[in-house]
Design an enzyme around this catalytic site. Structure first.
Site, mmCIF file in Angstrom:
data_model
loop_
_atom_site.group_PDB
_atom_site.id
_atom_site.type_symbol
_atom_site.label_atom_id
_atom_site.label_comp_id
_atom_site.label_asym_id
_atom_site.label_seq_id
_atom_site.Cartn_x
_atom_site.Cartn_y
_atom_site.Cartn_z
ATOM 1 N N CYS A 111 20.425 14.272 9.982
ATOM 2 C CA CYS A 111 21.384 15.227 10.558
ATOM 3 C C CYS A 111 20.811 15.998 11.743
ATOM 4 C CB CYS A 111 21.849 16.207 9.488
ATOM 5 S SG CYS A 111 22.639 15.379 8.102
ATOM 6 N N HIS A 246 24.485 22.816 12.447
ATOM 7 C CA HIS A 246 24.875 21.572 11.784
ATOM 8 C C HIS A 246 25.837 21.931 10.650
ATOM 9 C CE1 HIS A 246 24.930 17.923 9.605
ATOM 10 N NE2 HIS A 246 24.151 18.354 8.626
ATOM 11 N N ASN A 276 30.609 16.753 6.588
ATOM 12 C CA ASN A 276 29.290 16.600 7.196
ATOM 13 C C ASN A 276 29.258 15.277 7.957
ATOM 14 O OD1 ASN A 276 26.597 16.145 7.782
ATOM 15 N ND2 ASN A 276 25.845 16.782 5.765
HETATM 16 O O1 UT7 Z 1 23.081 17.526 6.076
HETATM 17 C C1 UT7 Z 1 22.190 17.558 5.020
HETATM 18 C C2 UT7 Z 1 22.821 16.797 3.928
HETATM 19 N N1 UT7 Z 1 23.202 17.434 2.739
HETATM 20 C C3 UT7 Z 1 23.367 18.741 2.480
HETATM 21 O O2 UT7 Z 1 23.172 19.619 3.249
HETATM 22 C C4 UT7 Z 1 23.822 19.081 1.093
HETATM 23 C C5 UT7 Z 1 23.156 20.312 0.564
HETATM 24 N N2 UT7 Z 1 23.590 20.587 -0.801
HETATM 25 C C6 UT7 Z 1 24.846 21.048 -1.081
HETATM 26 O O3 UT7 Z 1 25.626 21.253 -0.178
HETATM 27 C C7 UT7 Z 1 25.186 21.340 -2.513
HETATM 28 O O4 UT7 Z 1 24.030 21.239 -3.297
HETATM 29 C C8 UT7 Z 1 26.281 20.390 -3.075
HETATM 30 C C9 UT7 Z 1 27.610 20.697 -2.398
HETATM 31 C C10 UT7 Z 1 25.897 18.946 -2.842
HETATM 32 C C11 UT7 Z 1 26.433 20.615 -4.559
HETATM 33 O O5 UT7 Z 1 26.739 21.986 -4.824
HETATM 34 P P1 UT7 Z 1 25.988 22.774 -5.983
HETATM 35 O O6 UT7 Z 1 26.575 24.096 -6.038
HETATM 36 O O7 UT7 Z 1 24.499 22.647 -5.699
HETATM 37 O O8 UT7 Z 1 26.401 21.953 -7.265
HETATM 38 P P2 UT7 Z 1 25.482 21.251 -8.349
HETATM 39 O O9 UT7 Z 1 24.947 19.968 -7.817
HETATM 40 O O10 UT7 Z 1 24.499 22.255 -8.864
HETATM 41 O O11 UT7 Z 1 26.528 20.930 -9.471
HETATM 42 C C12 UT7 Z 1 27.221 21.977 -10.180
HETATM 43 C C13 UT7 Z 1 28.224 21.360 -11.128
HETATM 44 C C14 UT7 Z 1 27.646 20.254 -12.008
HETATM 45 O O12 UT7 Z 1 28.273 20.326 -13.270
HETATM 46 P P3 UT7 Z 1 27.529 21.014 -14.521
HETATM 47 O O13 UT7 Z 1 26.248 20.273 -14.693
HETATM 48 O O14 UT7 Z 1 27.327 22.449 -14.115
HETATM 49 O O15 UT7 Z 1 28.522 20.826 -15.620
HETATM 50 C C15 UT7 Z 1 28.062 18.977 -11.331
HETATM 51 O O16 UT7 Z 1 28.180 17.877 -12.211
HETATM 52 O O17 UT7 Z 1 29.282 20.738 -10.395
HETATM 53 C C16 UT7 Z 1 29.416 19.369 -10.803
HETATM 54 N N3 UT7 Z 1 29.815 18.600 -9.629
HETATM 55 C C17 UT7 Z 1 31.092 18.365 -9.306
HETATM 56 N N4 UT7 Z 1 32.256 18.703 -9.879
HETATM 57 C C18 UT7 Z 1 33.395 18.317 -9.284
HETATM 58 C C19 UT7 Z 1 29.006 18.029 -8.697
HETATM 59 N N5 UT7 Z 1 29.748 17.429 -7.743
HETATM 60 C C20 UT7 Z 1 31.049 17.625 -8.103
HETATM 61 C C21 UT7 Z 1 32.273 17.255 -7.511
HETATM 62 N N6 UT7 Z 1 33.413 17.616 -8.136
HETATM 63 N N7 UT7 Z 1 32.348 16.557 -6.358
#
Ligand code: UT7
Length: 353
Positions: A111, A246, A276
């Site tokens: 990115c 970004h 993104n």
């Molecule tokens: O350009 C660089 C590339 N990437 C990034 O910059 C991404 C950086 N990271 C992020 O933006 C965030 O970490 C995410 C958006 C990817 C995830 O957000 P989060 O708040 O860190 O969520 P998490 O991974 O901690 O997941 C929280 C919960 C989980 O459920 P439990 O274990 O709490 O029951 C996941 O299973 O949300 C669940 N979950 C979803 N639920 C519905 C994860 N993805 C999804 C989804 N829909 N798409």
């Protein structure tokens, strides 16, 4: 030492729009979750190749600068989703634009790729080794979307953006630029299925990401890089008219604004509409911001990025006197024959059977 300035800007955003609601019919997710956790409402799915998108953005940037493709010395394409590993995608862009005198090279810094490209262009101009450079950030990332992996499937979209870089004629231009990397965390954001490591393997194209690790590093590294760029430009944070970060997650963009103590209206965001788009996100946002009248002559801009590698970068740029394009490009592609959802599901079927 001549200063390098951005004299042209352009973007190509594919016409096929995929909303969260549509995505939620094939991925185990919901509009509410995606908006709350990332700020994304919709993204684009490209029906043309990555090189086609890069060419369209490049063509618009050249027209905006009033530069003929034959005058270009270099075509630098930042992408991590090239149509082919060999040759560089920049070679296809070079020939399609008719930039026959230009050298052509791809760079992959995830990115942060656009800022790495801008850094190279800045160096070539400062050294007097080039006078007109096209820097493109272009990604066709939807083929990497795994519909079974909901954490990553909701984040990414396709797009291309480009700028023309030339020696400044006044006090405008790239005032400072810094790039960095920490390869020790390379495996926190990677792609499987493409690359010699996967020969003989039945690994499919997919992004593998430790979202929390990426998030944690992005919210500390992006503001740090931005503050360094501001300091090295001899500016104060308060001098900055617009930060163009970004676009990875609205929460990351908000954290950058908070750390810099800048109000939200001085930090550009279009993540709701495109998701993104990796290396394309800053040049797309810049071209859009100029079009929307958010950039004014003499404005102090800051770009900041973070991505796979991990890599990061930031630049402080004083905008020139012109916010209107010299001309516009008439390059256009036939519209898609399917919806964005159909395009995505078709990609998934072809990749995964
Ligand atoms: O350009 C660089 C590339 N990437 C990034 O910059 C991404 C950086 N990271 C992020 O933006 C965030 O970490 C995410 C958006 C990817 C995830 O957000 P989060 O708040 O860190 O969520 P998490 O991974 O901690 O997941 C929280 C919960 C989980 O459920 P439990 O274990 O709490 O029951 C996941 O299973 O949300 C669940 N979950 C979803 N639920 C519905 C994860 N993805 C999804 C989804 N829909 N798409």
């Amino acid at each position: 030492m001549p200063r390098a300035a951005i004299t042209g800007w352009g973007r190509y955003v594919p016409p096929a729009v995929l909303t969260n609601h549509e995505l939620a019919t094939v991925v185990d997710t919901s509009h509410e979750w995606i908006v709350t956790r990332s700020g994304i409402e919709e993204r684009r799915v490209s029906h043309v190749s990555n090189a086609d998108m890069a060419t369209a953005a490049g063509s618009e940037a050249l027209a905006a600068a009033g530069v003929d493709p034959s005058e270009l010395d270099h075509v630098i394409v930042a992408t991590c989703t090239a149509d082919r590993q060999i040759p560089a995608m920049a070679c296809y862009v070079q020939t399609r634009l008719g930039a026959l005198r230009a050298a052509a090279v791809d760079i992959n810094a995830g990115c942060s790729g656009f800022l790495y490209g801008l850094d190279l262009a800045d160096g070539l101009i400062a050294a007097g080794r080039a006078a007109r450079i096209l820097v493109v950030g272009s990604e066709k990332i939807t083929p990497y979307i795994d519909l079974e992996e909901r954490t990553t499937a909701v984040l990414f979209g396709d797009a291309a953006g480009a700028v023309v870089v030339e020696p400044a004629t006044g006090d405008e231009g790239i005032l400072s630029i810094n790039v960095g990397a920490n390869g020790a965390l390379a495996d926190a954001l990677t792609a499987e299925g493409a690359g010699t490591e996967f020969i003989g393997d039945d690994a499919r194209l997919r992004i593998v990401m430790d979202g929390r690790e990426v998030f944690r590093n992005a919210v500390s590294q992006m503001p740090q890089a931005a503050l360094l760029a501001i300091k090295e430009a001899g500016l104060q944070v308060d001098d900055v008219d617009l930060v163009i970060p970004h676009q990875a997650n609205q929460r990351i963009i908000d954290a950058v604004a908070k750390r810099l103590e800048l109000p939200a209206e001085r930090v550009y965001s279009n993540i709701a509409r495109y998701g993104n788009t990796s290396a394309a996100s800053i040049p797309v946002a810049l071209a859009e911001a100029v079009e929307l009248g958010r950039v004014h002559p003499g404005d102090e801009l800051v770009f900041a990025a973070f991505g796979a590698g991990f890599t990061w970068g930031a630049a402080a740029v004083r905008w020139g006197p012109r916010v209107e394009p010299v001309a516009t490009s008439d390059l256009a592609y036939p519209p898609p024959d399917r919806s964005a959802l159909e395009l995505l599901v078709d990609l998934h079927r072809r990749e995964r059977g």
